[in-house]
Design a protein around this motif. Structure first.
Motif, PDB file in Angstrom:
ATOM      1  N   ARG A   1     -11.295   5.348  -7.780  1.00 23.81           N
ATOM      2  CA  ARG A   1     -10.177   4.569  -7.241  1.00 23.81           C
ATOM      3  C   ARG A   1      -8.976   5.462  -6.998  1.00 23.81           C
ATOM      4  NH1 ARG A   1      -6.432   6.009 -11.186  1.00 23.81           N
ATOM      5  NH2 ARG A   1      -6.840   5.109 -13.237  1.00 23.81           N
ATOM      6  N   PHE A   2      -8.211   5.099  -5.994  1.00 20.03           N
ATOM      7  CA  PHE A   2      -6.898   5.696  -5.770  1.00 20.03           C
ATOM      8  C   PHE A   2      -5.909   4.568  -5.969  1.00 20.03           C
ATOM      9  CE2 PHE A   2      -3.418   6.422  -2.646  1.00 20.03           C
ATOM     10  CZ  PHE A   2      -2.796   7.446  -3.340  1.00 20.03           C
ATOM     11  N   ALA A   3      -4.958   4.750  -6.909  1.00 17.10           N
ATOM     12  CA  ALA A   3      -4.119   3.627  -7.339  1.00 17.10           C
ATOM     13  C   ALA A   3      -2.638   3.935  -7.165  1.00 17.10           C
ATOM     14  CB  ALA A   3      -4.429   3.283  -8.795  1.00 17.10           C
ATOM     15  N   PRO A   4      -2.097   3.753  -5.964  1.00 14.04           N
ATOM     16  CA  PRO A   4      -0.675   4.027  -5.747  1.00 14.04           C
ATOM     17  C   PRO A   4       0.218   2.856  -6.124  1.00 14.04           C
ATOM     18  CG  PRO A   4      -1.668   3.346  -3.691  1.00 14.04           C
ATOM     19  CD  PRO A   4      -2.778   3.379  -4.709  1.00 14.04           C
ATOM     20  N   ASN A   5       1.472   3.183  -6.392  1.00 17.86           N
ATOM     21  CA  ASN A   5       2.504   2.148  -6.498  1.00 17.86           C
ATOM     22  C   ASN A   5       3.167   2.075  -5.121  1.00 17.86           C
ATOM     23  OD1 ASN A   5       5.041   0.831  -6.836  1.00 17.86           O
ATOM     24  ND2 ASN A   5       4.956   1.230  -9.023  1.00 17.86           N
ATOM     25  N   PRO A   6       3.110   0.944  -4.437  1.00 18.08           N
ATOM     26  CA  PRO A   6       3.628   0.874  -3.064  1.00 18.08           C
ATOM     27  C   PRO A   6       5.138   0.697  -2.979  1.00 18.08           C
ATOM     28  CG  PRO A   6       2.718  -1.243  -3.681  1.00 18.08           C
ATOM     29  CD  PRO A   6       2.489  -0.323  -4.860  1.00 18.08           C
TER      30      PRO A   6
ATOM     31  N   ILE B   1      -9.141   1.235  -3.182  1.00 22.48           N
ATOM     32  CA  ILE B   1      -7.694   1.433  -3.135  1.00 22.48           C
ATOM     33  C   ILE B   1      -7.084   0.288  -3.927  1.00 22.48           C
ATOM     34  CG2 ILE B   1      -5.622   1.556  -1.706  1.00 22.48           C
ATOM     35  CD1 ILE B   1      -7.467   3.901  -1.265  1.00 22.48           C
ATOM     36  N   ARG B   2      -6.364   0.623  -4.990  1.00 23.25           N
ATOM     37  CA  ARG B   2      -5.778  -0.396  -5.860  1.00 23.25           C
ATOM     38  C   ARG B   2      -4.266  -0.221  -5.878  1.00 23.25           C
ATOM     39  NH1 ARG B   2      -7.326   0.945 -11.316  1.00 23.25           N
ATOM     40  NH2 ARG B   2      -5.197   1.603 -11.800  1.00 23.25           N
ATOM     41  N   PHE B   3      -3.560  -1.237  -5.458  1.00 23.61           N
ATOM     42  CA  PHE B   3      -2.098  -1.182  -5.472  1.00 23.61           C
ATOM     43  C   PHE B   3      -1.582  -1.629  -6.839  1.00 23.61           C
ATOM     44  CE2 PHE B   3      -2.852  -1.621  -0.843  1.00 23.61           C
ATOM     45  CZ  PHE B   3      -2.173  -0.489  -0.420  1.00 23.61           C
TER      46      PHE B   3
ATOM     47  N   PRO C   1       8.064  -2.838  -5.269  1.00 21.90           N
ATOM     48  CA  PRO C   1       7.249  -2.557  -4.086  1.00 21.90           C
ATOM     49  C   PRO C   1       7.992  -2.823  -2.780  1.00 21.90           C
ATOM     50  CG  PRO C   1       6.029  -3.852  -5.703  1.00 21.90           C
ATOM     51  CD  PRO C   1       7.454  -3.850  -6.145  1.00 21.90           C
ATOM     52  N   MET C   2       7.648  -2.060  -1.741  1.00 15.71           N
ATOM     53  CA  MET C   2       8.122  -2.304  -0.381  1.00 15.71           C
ATOM     54  C   MET C   2       7.003  -3.012   0.372  1.00 15.71           C
ATOM     55  SD  MET C   2       9.878   1.314   0.737  1.00 15.71           S
ATOM     56  CE  MET C   2      10.163   0.681   2.400  1.00 15.71           C
TER      57      MET C   2
ATOM     58  N   GLU D   1       6.327  -3.177   3.457  1.00 18.47           N
ATOM     59  CA  GLU D   1       5.714  -2.374   4.512  1.00 18.47           C
ATOM     60  C   GLU D   1       4.750  -1.335   3.950  1.00 18.47           C
ATOM     61  OE1 GLU D   1       8.938  -2.600   3.670  1.00 18.47           O
ATOM     62  OE2 GLU D   1      10.256  -2.276   5.404  1.00 18.47           O
ATOM     63  N   ALA D   2       4.969  -0.919   2.704  1.00 22.07           N
ATOM     64  CA  ALA D   2       4.223   0.214   2.155  1.00 22.07           C
ATOM     65  C   ALA D   2       2.735  -0.092   1.973  1.00 22.07           C
ATOM     66  CB  ALA D   2       4.834   0.648   0.827  1.00 22.07           C
ATOM     67  N   TYR D   3       2.387  -1.348   1.742  1.00 19.78           N
ATOM     68  CA  TYR D   3       0.969  -1.687   1.594  1.00 19.78           C
ATOM     69  C   TYR D   3       0.202  -1.287   2.855  1.00 19.78           C
ATOM     70  CZ  TYR D   3       2.496  -4.648  -2.358  1.00 19.78           C
ATOM     71  OH  TYR D   3       3.035  -5.114  -3.534  1.00 19.78           O
ATOM     72  N   ASP D   4       0.726  -1.690   4.005  1.00 15.22           N
ATOM     73  CA  ASP D   4       0.073  -1.338   5.273  1.00 15.22           C
ATOM     74  C   ASP D   4       0.178   0.149   5.559  1.00 15.22           C
ATOM     75  OD1 ASP D   4      -0.735  -3.930   5.801  1.00 15.22           O
ATOM     76  OD2 ASP D   4       1.047  -4.407   6.985  1.00 15.22           O
ATOM     77  N   TRP D   5       1.310   0.758   5.199  1.00 14.35           N
ATOM     78  CA  TRP D   5       1.462   2.198   5.437  1.00 14.35           C
ATOM     79  C   TRP D   5       0.376   2.986   4.714  1.00 14.35           C
ATOM     80  CZ3 TRP D   5       7.472   2.545   4.439  1.00 14.35           C
ATOM     81  CH2 TRP D   5       8.144   2.062   5.574  1.00 14.35           C
ATOM     82  N   TYR D   6       0.094   2.599   3.480  1.00 10.75           N
ATOM     83  CA  TYR D   6      -0.956   3.301   2.735  1.00 10.75           C
ATOM     84  C   TYR D   6      -2.310   3.182   3.429  1.00 10.75           C
ATOM     85  CZ  TYR D   6       1.294   5.054  -1.478  1.00 10.75           C
ATOM     86  OH  TYR D   6       2.047   5.806  -2.357  1.00 10.75           O
ATOM     87  N   LEU D   7      -2.640   1.987   3.863  1.00  8.35           N
ATOM     88  CA  LEU D   7      -3.944   1.791   4.504  1.00  8.35           C
ATOM     89  C   LEU D   7      -4.016   2.524   5.841  1.00  8.35           C
ATOM     90  CD1 LEU D   7      -4.563  -1.978   3.655  1.00  8.35           C
ATOM     91  CD2 LEU D   7      -5.391   0.054   2.464  1.00  8.35           C
ATOM     92  N   GLU D   8      -2.904   2.518   6.592  1.00 10.63           N
ATOM     93  CA  GLU D   8      -2.863   3.255   7.864  1.00 10.63           C
ATOM     94  C   GLU D   8      -3.047   4.749   7.629  1.00 10.63           C
ATOM     95  OE1 GLU D   8       0.914   2.349   9.541  1.00 10.63           O
ATOM     96  OE2 GLU D   8       0.452   0.224   9.888  1.00 10.63           O
TER      97      GLU D   8
END
Length: 570
Positions: free
Chosen positions: A109-114, A142-144, A154-155, A157-164
């Protein structure tokens, strides 16, 4: 030993050229003058000729600037094969990712804080985890980790930014999990831990608990019993307490040698609504990262975790939960901290504050270490992937420059990037006896193609060049004709023919130029903004990387009101 007095100017220039070519081949770019001077000045007997050498180094570097990487290596092989062999003999440090020990299927897993967009540090986690799961036909999640609505808010927009940015890096996750959607699952495990007498509700003020903990003493709530803790836990969930009035702690070893492990906090009360509308103020009791991550790794069947060695304490804390619950802990690997010279110690919170203050234009400002900024500058995902994989998994902290990334990127873009003239800080030059014509310059030195540049009796040249010109000096305007300087202020010259062999024979300079009716160009770079004029034709290169001759590679970002380009690298 070199006998300085016996070296002619041509021999000295040849020596400089050998060292400069070796540097250019080693680093895949035109050397800095200082690096070449350092090599030459290592010969003490040449130091009295430092002034002469400085001029010759400048001449040599201008020649090398015009050469392709292939021609540089060929020239070095011809002039000094021993220096080329010296480069090849130097053993490269071991690069790449070591094999994993796997029993059965692999889940990572890759687990960022968005709380902001992905950075270069994030790219390492994305690339390494996806590389391993691809190599072993495993599963990538991918786990937020977005369960902190305040400190690391959290932001959206950042959820989509990570996936993009994951997709841009060639990473498509098999599953995406958002922790704030799964709060009830964490509550269930918390209740189970309480029933196993592995967790308790604590009402101690922070400073009181710290004093007790530092003395290895239990707080008065530690042994209040399972049934009482269950009731207090339900009161926490029912919003009966204020923020910081109560927390849920995991029972560990209160005398553990590391104070950070002693009865650590698993849940706290936060009344601030979560920014995701679907979550909002639904919950007031939030898990801390060590708890949430521990539960998720078990629920998702994570087999291997790769993270920074600064998080070793997280594993030590989480293992208490796994022991109470009878779970097997994943295999863990740790890497050391990587500091990139160009960016220093920029944190996401510091960047966010600086953007709000207008210091940066946004998350894709070319001075920032975000993937969005790197993308906008024209770095290719293949280059960034290789850069991250080559870092490996060593636990030693390292500091490095982006030059290695740029070298990888240059290999990809140099064969395909068209060439254009861009004159920054332009100065107008009048040319006597010149007739209007159409200059024909190659689009690429080896791939072919011609660009046509109409030019009158005036051109624009860089102020940097003007400051070194002398009256009477003869030089060539690249791909145009030869001139002789007749005045500096105002800048004037006269046409003296088109024979390039004359310039070569005299070893005169060749400088680039731009037509006076060219395009207005702004280049945004980590070093600041460059403004000037570029030739027409650049406007056809929207969203492509091109090379501005004698300047560097840039990505053409917009052409609506003049050209805006983002600097890529030299």
């Amino acid at each position: 030993m070199i006998k300085a007095a016996m070296l002619t100017t041509d021999e000295l220039k040849l020596l400089i050229k050998k060292y400069a070519l070796q540097n250019a081949v080693k680093y895949s770019k035109t050397p800095q003058a200082g690096a070449v001077m350092g090599k030459v000045m290592a010969h003490p007997e040449l130091r009295p000729r430092a002034k002469e050498i400085t001029v010759l180094v400048g001449d040599v570097l201008r020649e090398i600037e015009e050469m392709t990487p292939e021609s540089r290596e060929d020239e070095l092989k011809k002039l000094a094969p021993e220096l080329l062999e010296e480069l090849k003999e130097k053993k490269e440090p071991e690069k790449g990712l070591p094999p994993l020990e796997i029993n059965g299927s692999l889940v990572m897993r890759f687990a960022p804080n968005p709380n902001g967009p992905p950075t270069l540090g994030s790219a390492r986690g994305i690339v390494v985890n996806s590389e391993y799961t691809g190599r072993y036909n495993g599963k990538l999640i991918i786990r937020f980790d977005d369960t902190d609505p305040v400190t690391k808010r959290p932001m959206l927009e950042a959820y989509d930014w990570y996936l993009e940015d994951c997709l841009w890096l060639g990473t498509k996750p098999d599953e995406v999990i958002i922790a704030s959607d799964r709060i009830p699952l964490y509550y269930e495990t918390a209740e189970q831990l309480i029933r196993k007498d592995g967790a308790y509700v604590c009402f101690c003020k922070q400073e009181v608990f710290k004093a007790l903990k530092d003395e290895k003493k239990a707080c008065p709530h530690r042994e209040q019993g399972v049934e009482k803790n269950l009731g207090l836990w339900k009161d926490m969930l029912s919003s009966c307490y204020k923020e910081q009035e109560a927390v849920l702690r995991i029972k560990t070893d209160i005398a553990h040698r590391d104070p950070a492990i002693r009865d650590w906090v698993a849940f706290r009360i936060i009344k601030t609504p979560h920014p995701r509308p679907s979550v909002g103020d639904r919950y007031c009791v939030w898990p801390l990262l060590d708890f949430e991550g521990a539960i998720e790794d078990h629920l998702c069947g994570t087999t291997h975790i790769i993270r920074g060695k600064d998080l070793i304490d997280s594993e030590r804390r989480q293992r208490y939960i796994y022991k109470y619950m009878g779970w097997a802990y994943p295999k863990t690997l740790h890497w050391g901290r990587v500091q990139i010279y160009e960016f220093g110690k920029l944190s996401t919170s510091a960047i966010k504050k600086a953007i709000a203050e207008g210091i940066y234009t946004g998350w894709d400002d070319p001075r920032l270490p975000t993937i969005r900024a790197i993308r906008r500058r024209g770095i290719r995902p293949e280059a960034l992937r290789k850069f991250m994989i080559d870092l490996g998994l060593g636990e030693t902290d390292i500091s490095l420059s982006l030059d290695t990334l740029y070298a990888e990127n240059r290999k990809i873009i140099d064969p395909i990037a068209n060439r254009y003239f861009f004159v920054w800080s332009p100065v107008k030059m009048e040319i006597e006896d010149a007739e209007p014509k159409v200059a024909k310059a190659p689009l690429h030195p080896s791939r072919g193609g011609i660009r046509e540049i109409p030019v009158g009796t005036e051109v624009l040249v860089c102020r940097d060049d003007v400051e070194t010109l002398k009256v009477g000096e003869r030089l060539r305007l690249k791909d145009l004709y030869n001139i002789q300087i007749t005045g500096i202020s105002p800048l004037r010259a006269k046409f003296i023919g088109t024979d390039i062999d004359l310039i070569k024979k005299e070893k005169a300079r060749i400088i680039h130029w731009a037509p006076t009716d060219g395009l207005k160009v702004r280049v945004l770079s980590p070093d600041g903004e460059y403004t000037g004029t570029g030739e027409r034709g650049i406007e056809k290169e929207l969203d492509r990387v091109v090379q501005f001759e004698r300047f560097g590679f840039v990505r053409i970002d917009s052409v609506d009101d003049g050209v805006v380009a983002y600097f890529t690298h030299r």
